[in-house]
Write a protein that holds these residues in place. Structure first.
Motif, PDB file in Angstrom:
ATOM      1  N   SER A 180       0.751  -1.159  -0.144  1.00  0.00           N
ATOM      2  CA  SER A 180      -0.059   0.014   0.041  1.00  0.00           C
ATOM      3  C   SER A 180       0.814   1.290   0.046  1.00  0.00           C
ATOM      4  CB  SER A 180      -0.973   0.073   1.252  1.00  0.00           C
ATOM      5  OG  SER A 180      -1.758   0.919   1.173  1.00  0.00           O
ATOM      6  N   ARG A 181       1.890   1.368   0.928  1.00  0.00           N
ATOM      7  CA  ARG A 181       2.767   2.574   0.784  1.00  0.00           C
ATOM      8  C   ARG A 181       3.475   2.683  -0.544  1.00  0.00           C
ATOM      9  NH1 ARG A 181       4.028   0.344   5.960  1.00  0.00           N
ATOM     10  NH2 ARG A 181       5.949  -0.821   5.042  1.00  0.00           N
ATOM     11  N   LEU A 182       3.899   1.615  -1.052  1.00  0.00           N
ATOM     12  CA  LEU A 182       4.478   1.669  -2.715  1.00  0.00           C
ATOM     13  C   LEU A 182       3.681   2.301  -3.515  1.00  0.00           C
ATOM     14  CD1 LEU A 182       6.815  -1.414  -2.604  1.00  0.00           C
ATOM     15  CD2 LEU A 182       7.501   0.853  -2.152  1.00  0.00           C
ATOM     16  N   LEU A 183       2.339   1.775  -3.431  1.00  0.00           N
ATOM     17  CA  LEU A 183       1.338   2.129  -4.416  1.00  0.00           C
ATOM     18  C   LEU A 183       0.937   3.533  -4.359  1.00  0.00           C
ATOM     19  CD1 LEU A 183      -0.985  -0.904  -4.617  1.00  0.00           C
ATOM     20  CD2 LEU A 183       0.791  -0.161  -6.333  1.00  0.00           C
ATOM     21  N   HIS A 184       0.836   3.858  -3.159  1.00  0.00           N
ATOM     22  CA  HIS A 184       0.500   5.580  -2.752  1.00  0.00           C
ATOM     23  C   HIS A 184       1.870   6.537  -3.111  1.00  0.00           C
ATOM     24  CE1 HIS A 184      -2.870   3.826  -0.400  1.00  0.00           C
ATOM     25  NE2 HIS A 184      -3.533   5.157  -0.770  1.00  0.00           N
ATOM     26  N   GLY A 185       2.813   5.869  -2.925  1.00  0.00           N
ATOM     27  CA  GLY A 185       4.055   6.565  -3.329  1.00  0.00           C
ATOM     28  C   GLY A 185       4.431   6.735  -4.929  1.00  0.00           C
ATOM     29  N   SER A 186       3.897   5.611  -5.679  1.00  0.00           N
ATOM     30  CA  SER A 186       3.765   5.793  -7.119  1.00  0.00           C
ATOM     31  C   SER A 186       2.570   6.170  -7.801  1.00  0.00           C
ATOM     32  CB  SER A 186       3.984   4.338  -7.542  1.00  0.00           C
ATOM     33  OG  SER A 186       5.220   3.636  -7.264  1.00  0.00           O
ATOM     34  N   SER A 187       1.749   6.971  -7.095  1.00  0.00           N
ATOM     35  CA  SER A 187       0.321   7.332  -7.456  1.00  0.00           C
ATOM     36  C   SER A 187       0.645   8.623  -8.466  1.00  0.00           C
ATOM     37  CB  SER A 187      -0.529   7.457  -6.480  1.00  0.00           C
ATOM     38  OG  SER A 187      -1.681   8.306  -7.079  1.00  0.00           O
ATOM     39  N   THR A 188      -0.014   9.052  -9.355  1.00  0.00           N
ATOM     40  CA  THR A 188       0.239  10.322 -10.131  1.00  0.00           C
ATOM     41  C   THR A 188      -0.857  11.288  -9.699  1.00  0.00           C
ATOM     42  OG1 THR A 188      -0.913   9.254 -12.119  1.00  0.00           O
ATOM     43  CG2 THR A 188       1.487   9.231 -12.083  1.00  0.00           C
ATOM     44  N   ALA A 218       7.102   5.800 -12.122  1.00  0.00           N
ATOM     45  CA  ALA A 218       6.781   4.356 -11.205  1.00  0.00           C
ATOM     46  C   ALA A 218       5.354   4.060 -11.339  1.00  0.00           C
ATOM     47  CB  ALA A 218       7.123   5.034  -9.904  1.00  0.00           C
ATOM     48  N   SER A 219       4.380   4.811 -11.670  1.00  0.00           N
ATOM     49  CA  SER A 219       3.044   4.436 -11.743  1.00  0.00           C
ATOM     50  C   SER A 219       2.945   3.427 -12.972  1.00  0.00           C
ATOM     51  CB  SER A 219       2.282   5.821 -11.989  1.00  0.00           C
ATOM     52  OG  SER A 219       2.683   6.435 -13.192  1.00  0.00           O
ATOM     53  N   ALA A 220       3.736   3.521 -14.134  1.00  0.00           N
ATOM     54  CA  ALA A 220       3.622   2.703 -15.079  1.00  0.00           C
ATOM     55  C   ALA A 220       4.101   1.272 -14.804  1.00  0.00           C
ATOM     56  CB  ALA A 220       4.069   3.160 -16.437  1.00  0.00           C
ATOM     57  N   LEU A 221       4.717   0.997 -13.554  1.00  0.00           N
ATOM     58  CA  LEU A 221       5.247  -0.220 -13.324  1.00  0.00           C
ATOM     59  C   LEU A 221       4.281  -1.120 -12.499  1.00  0.00           C
ATOM     60  CD1 LEU A 221       8.804   0.794 -12.259  1.00  0.00           C
ATOM     61  CD2 LEU A 221       8.274   0.426 -14.562  1.00  0.00           C
ATOM     62  N   TRP A 222       3.156  -0.744 -12.365  1.00  0.00           N
ATOM     63  CA  TRP A 222       2.198  -1.539 -11.747  1.00  0.00           C
ATOM     64  C   TRP A 222       0.886  -1.895 -12.517  1.00  0.00           C
ATOM     65  CZ3 TRP A 222       3.715  -2.972  -6.816  1.00  0.00           C
ATOM     66  CH2 TRP A 222       4.855  -2.438  -6.284  1.00  0.00           C
ATOM     67  N   HIS A 254      -5.148  13.819  -3.519  1.00  0.00           N
ATOM     68  CA  HIS A 254      -4.428  12.361  -3.149  1.00  0.00           C
ATOM     69  C   HIS A 254      -5.224  11.358  -3.801  1.00  0.00           C
ATOM     70  CE1 HIS A 254      -1.992  14.846  -0.101  1.00  0.00           C
ATOM     71  NE2 HIS A 254      -3.254  15.261   0.240  1.00  0.00           N
ATOM     72  N   ARG A 255      -5.846  11.360  -4.861  1.00  0.00           N
ATOM     73  CA  ARG A 255      -6.517  10.495  -5.513  1.00  0.00           C
ATOM     74  C   ARG A 255      -5.500   9.143  -6.001  1.00  0.00           C
ATOM     75  NH1 ARG A 255      -8.475   8.466 -10.411  1.00  0.00           N
ATOM     76  NH2 ARG A 255      -7.052   9.987 -11.534  1.00  0.00           N
ATOM     77  N   LEU A 256      -5.691   7.974  -5.610  1.00  0.00           N
ATOM     78  CA  LEU A 256      -4.916   6.979  -5.875  1.00  0.00           C
ATOM     79  C   LEU A 256      -4.974   6.706  -7.583  1.00  0.00           C
ATOM     80  CD1 LEU A 256      -2.740   4.840  -4.794  1.00  0.00           C
ATOM     81  CD2 LEU A 256      -4.532   3.249  -4.716  1.00  0.00           C
ATOM     82  N   ASP A 257      -3.731   6.952  -8.411  1.00  0.00           N
ATOM     83  CA  ASP A 257      -3.890   6.805  -9.690  1.00  0.00           C
ATOM     84  C   ASP A 257      -2.595   5.918 -10.178  1.00  0.00           C
ATOM     85  OD1 ASP A 257      -4.563   6.830 -12.292  1.00  0.00           O
ATOM     86  OD2 ASP A 257      -4.021   8.863 -12.777  1.00  0.00           O
ATOM     87  N   TYR A 258      -2.563   4.862 -10.640  1.00  0.00           N
ATOM     88  CA  TYR A 258      -1.550   4.037 -11.000  1.00  0.00           C
ATOM     89  C   TYR A 258      -2.228   3.205 -12.229  1.00  0.00           C
ATOM     90  CZ  TYR A 258      -2.683   0.065  -8.056  1.00  0.00           C
ATOM     91  OH  TYR A 258      -3.410  -0.760  -7.330  1.00  0.00           O
ATOM     92  N   GLY A 259      -1.006   2.625 -12.808  1.00  0.00           N
ATOM     93  CA  GLY A 259      -1.424   1.453 -13.787  1.00  0.00           C
ATOM     94  C   GLY A 259      -1.044   1.856 -15.214  1.00  0.00           C
TER      95      GLY A 259
END
Length: 310
Positions: free
Chosen positions: A125-133, A148-152, A215-220
Motif C-alpha cells: 500500500s505504501r509503495l502504490l501510494h508513493g507511485s500514484s500520479t 513508477a506509476s507505469a510499473l504496476w 491525493h486520489r490513488l492513480d497508477y497502472g
C-alpha cells in the motif's frame, strides 16, 4: 542456223532487270564462327569460344522470337510468386530478440504483480501510494511518479489490460520497432495522466472538488495500453484495424456511461484518441524503417561529386 545460235541482243538488259535472288543467310548461318586462319597456331580455344558464343546468340534470338510471338499478355514464367509464409502463433507473444521492449517490460510487470500479490499488504500500500500520479505527487516529483506509476498493473496479471499489453504491444513493436513502441506507450501514459489530473487541480482550486481529490490513488498501465491500441489500429489492414478500434471504443464508452470511475474512463477515451492521432506519424515511421539503407557509392564518381553523405 547461225542466226539460231546467235545470242539475243536483249539478253543483257533482261539480266540486269532480274532481281538478285541469292539466298540470305539466316541467324543460324550468320552466327556460325569463322574457320581457323592459316598460319596462326592455337586456334582451337578460339573456335570453341566462337562456337559457344554462336550457340548462345542463336538461343537468345530464338527466345526473343518466342517472346514476341507470345505477346505482352502471356504470363512470365520466370516471375512466380514465392511460397506464402506459414502463420506462426508464437509471433503473437513477445520475445527477447524480436520485441525486446515488450518482453523486458512484461518481465518487470510480472515481478511487480507477484510482489503486490504476495508481499506484505502494508508495504504494498505504501509503495502504490508513493507511485500514484495524483496532483500532489505530480507537483513535487513529476518524472519519478510518472515512471513508477507505469510499473504496476491495477488488478494484477489477470486483468484485461495485462492481456492486452502482451498482444497489442507485441504487434505494435513488430511494426515500428522498440523505440517506436516505447514512445507511443509512455507518450500516451504521460499525456493522458496530465490531461486528467490537471482539471482536478483546477477544480480543487476553484472549490468544485474537496482537497482529498489531490491525493486520489492513480497508477497502472491502462492509459499506455489504450494509446497503443489506437495506434495499432492504424497500422493493421483496413477491416481488422477498424473493427479493433470500434470494439475497444465501444467498451470504453460503456465504462464512461456507467460512471463508476469517470476520471479514469475519460482518460481511457483520451488515450485511444491520442493513438488514432498518431497514425500519420507512425505510418511514415514504419515506411522509413522498412526502406532499405542507402548504399555508399564511389565519391569520386562525377555523378556523386559534391554530394553530402551523412
Amino acid at each position: 542456223m547461225a542466226a539460231a545460235l546467235a545470242p539475243d541482243a536483249g539478253s543483257d538488259s533482261d539480266a540486269a532487270l532480274v532481281p538478285d535472288t541469292a539466298p540470305v543467310p539466316d541467324a543460324r548461318s550468320a552466327a556460325v564462327a569463322p574457320g581457323p586462319l592459316l598460319g596462326i597456331p592455337r586456334q582451337r580455344a578460339g573456335r570453341a569460344t566462337g562456337a559457344r558464343a554462336a550457340e548462345t546468340g542463336i538461343r537468345s534470338a530464338e527466345a526473343g522470337t518466342h517472346a514476341v510471338e507470345a505477346g505482352p499478355d502471356a504470363p512470365d514464367a520466370a516471375v512466380r510468386p514465392g511460397p506464402s509464409r506459414p502463420w506462426q502463433p508464437l509471433r503473437l507473444l513477445p520475445t527477447p530478440v524480436g520485441t525486446p521492449f515488450t518482453f523486458g517490460f512484461a518481465v518487470v510487470l510480472a515481478v511487480t504483480s507477484l510482489f503486490a500479490e504476495y508481499a506484505d499488504p502494508g508495504l504494498v500500500s505504501r509503495l502504490l501510494h508513493g507511485s500514484s500520479t495524483d496532483v500532489v505527487h505530480l507537483t513535487q516529483a513529476p518524472l519519478p511518479v510518472l515512471i513508477a506509476s507505469a510499473l504496476w498493473i491495477a488488478g494484477g496479471m489477470t486483468s484485461g489490460y495485462a492481456v492486452a499489453f502482451l498482444f497489442v504491444l507485441t504487434a505494435l513493436e513488430r511494426r515500428i520497432g522498440a523505440r517506436g513502441a516505447a514512445t507511443v506507450f509512455f507518450g500516451g501514459h504521460v499525456l493522458a495522466t496530465l490531461a486528467t489530473e490537471l482539471p482536478v487541480a483546477f477544480s480543487v482550486a476553484a472549490g468544485g472538488l474537496p482537497e482529498s481529490s489531490l491525493h486520489r490513488l492513480d497508477y497502472g498501465i491502462s492509459f499506455g495500453v489504450m494509446t497503443c491500441i489506437g495506434a495499432l489500429a492504424g497500422l493493421l489492414p483496413a477491416w481488422p484495424g477498424r473493427l479493433l478500434l470500434a470494439v475497444v471504443g465501444y467498451l470504453a464508452l460503456t465504462d464512461l456511461l456507467a460512471y463508476a470511475d469517470p476520471l479514469s474512463d475519460w482518460g481511457h477515451l483520451l488515450s485511444l484518441a491520442l493513438g488514432v492521432a498518431s497514425w500519420p506519424l507512425l505510418r511514415r515511421w514504419r515506411t522509413r524503417r522498412a526502406a532499405p539503407a542507402p548504399l555508399l557509392g564511389d565519391l569520386g564518381h562525377p555523378a556523386l561529386r559534391g554530394a553530402r553523405m551523412y
